[in-house]
Write a protein that holds these residues in place. Structure first.
Motif, short mmCIF file in Angstrom:
data_model
loop_
_atom_site.label_atom_id
_atom_site.label_comp_id
_atom_site.label_asym_id
_atom_site.label_seq_id
_atom_site.Cartn_x
_atom_site.Cartn_y
_atom_site.Cartn_z
N ARG A 8 0.86 -1.18 0.00
CA ARG A 8 0.00 0.00 0.00
C ARG A 8 0.89 1.22 0.00
N GLY A 13 -2.35 6.14 -0.93
CA GLY A 13 -3.39 5.19 -0.57
C GLY A 13 -3.61 4.11 -1.60
N ASN A 36 -9.42 0.07 -1.89
CA ASN A 36 -9.81 0.47 -0.53
C ASN A 36 -10.06 -0.71 0.40
N ASP A 88 -5.89 -2.17 3.95
CA ASP A 88 -6.00 -0.77 3.52
C ASP A 88 -5.40 0.20 4.53
N ASP A 171 -8.71 4.77 -5.95
CA ASP A 171 -10.01 4.83 -5.27
C ASP A 171 -11.13 4.16 -6.04
#
Length: 219
Positions: A8, A13, A36, A88, A171
């Motif tokens: 990650r 992110g 996510n 995540d 995302d």
């Protein structure tokens, strides 16, 4: 029979997994990720359900360590498996069974783990980890590419490299990057060529695709 990395990106992110092996189609059954949620590499005597079930557990709020413990507990041949998980939050968990092909092992770092079996030696994972530690300012897909190349440069899979996958999510539910080579005499050279194509032509188009925030889910 596979060398892989799950990671990650602490900065963006992004979540991803990359793997290279001497057998065909490593991306089909060994590399798994959900935006996510997390990423899982399942390898050695491969059991894809470790990844499928592990990701479901992560979706329901399990940590990487909790997910690994639960899926391995239900596998009667856990001693033949190898699994790496990142969730995540960047927490990692990794398993190398006692009956995987030598040399086999794993290394963990900040927000990543790397694992492999039938490798030239521990230097493969050590070099991959070094790259991951030094490239946090790069995008995750490029970090994974460079880490794979570094591991292969010091021996990689002792039977060579024929298939490669780099899979990264941001995302959105669709991947930001999915470079997949199923069978190639020069798999790593082809990976570098396709990565340049991805950077110059594919990624700019992916960034213009519809976002979930703009597309309501069907009732």
């Amino acid at each position: 029979m596979t060398f892989s990395i799950v990671a990650r990106c602490e900065r963006t992110g992004q979540i991803g997994v990359a793997a290279v092996t001497a057998v065909q189609s490593v991306g089909k059954l060994a590399c798994h990720a959900i935006a996510n949620v997390g990423a899982i590499a399942s390898q050695a005597l491969l059991n894809p359900y470790l990844a499928y079930d592990g990701l479901r557990l992560l979706e329901r709020g399990a940590t990487a360590e909790e997910a690994l413990e639960r899926v391995m507990k239900g596998d009667p041949e856990a001693h033949k498996r190898q699994v790496g998980i990142v969730d995540d939050c960047g927490r990692t968990a990794v398993w190398t069974g006692n009956d995987t092909i030598e040399w086999a092992g794993h290394r963990t770092g900040r927000f990543y783990c790397t694992q492999g079996n039938r490798l030239a030696g521990p230097q493969v994972l050590r070099q991959a980890a070094k790259v991951m530690d030094e490239t946090g300012h790069f995008e995750l897909a490029e970090r994974l590419l460079l880490a794979l190349e570094a591991g292969v440069a010091v021996g990689g899979d002792t039977d060579g490299e024929r298939s490669v996958n780099i899979l990264v999510f941001s995302d959105e539910e669709y991947p930001l990057c999915d470079i997949r080579i199923d069978d190639h005499d020069g798999a790593m050279q082809e990976l570098r060529r396709l990565f340049k194509l991805y950077q110059n032509k594919i990624l700019p188009n992916v960034l213009t695709l519809p976002k979930r925030s703009d597309i309501p889910r069907p009732i």
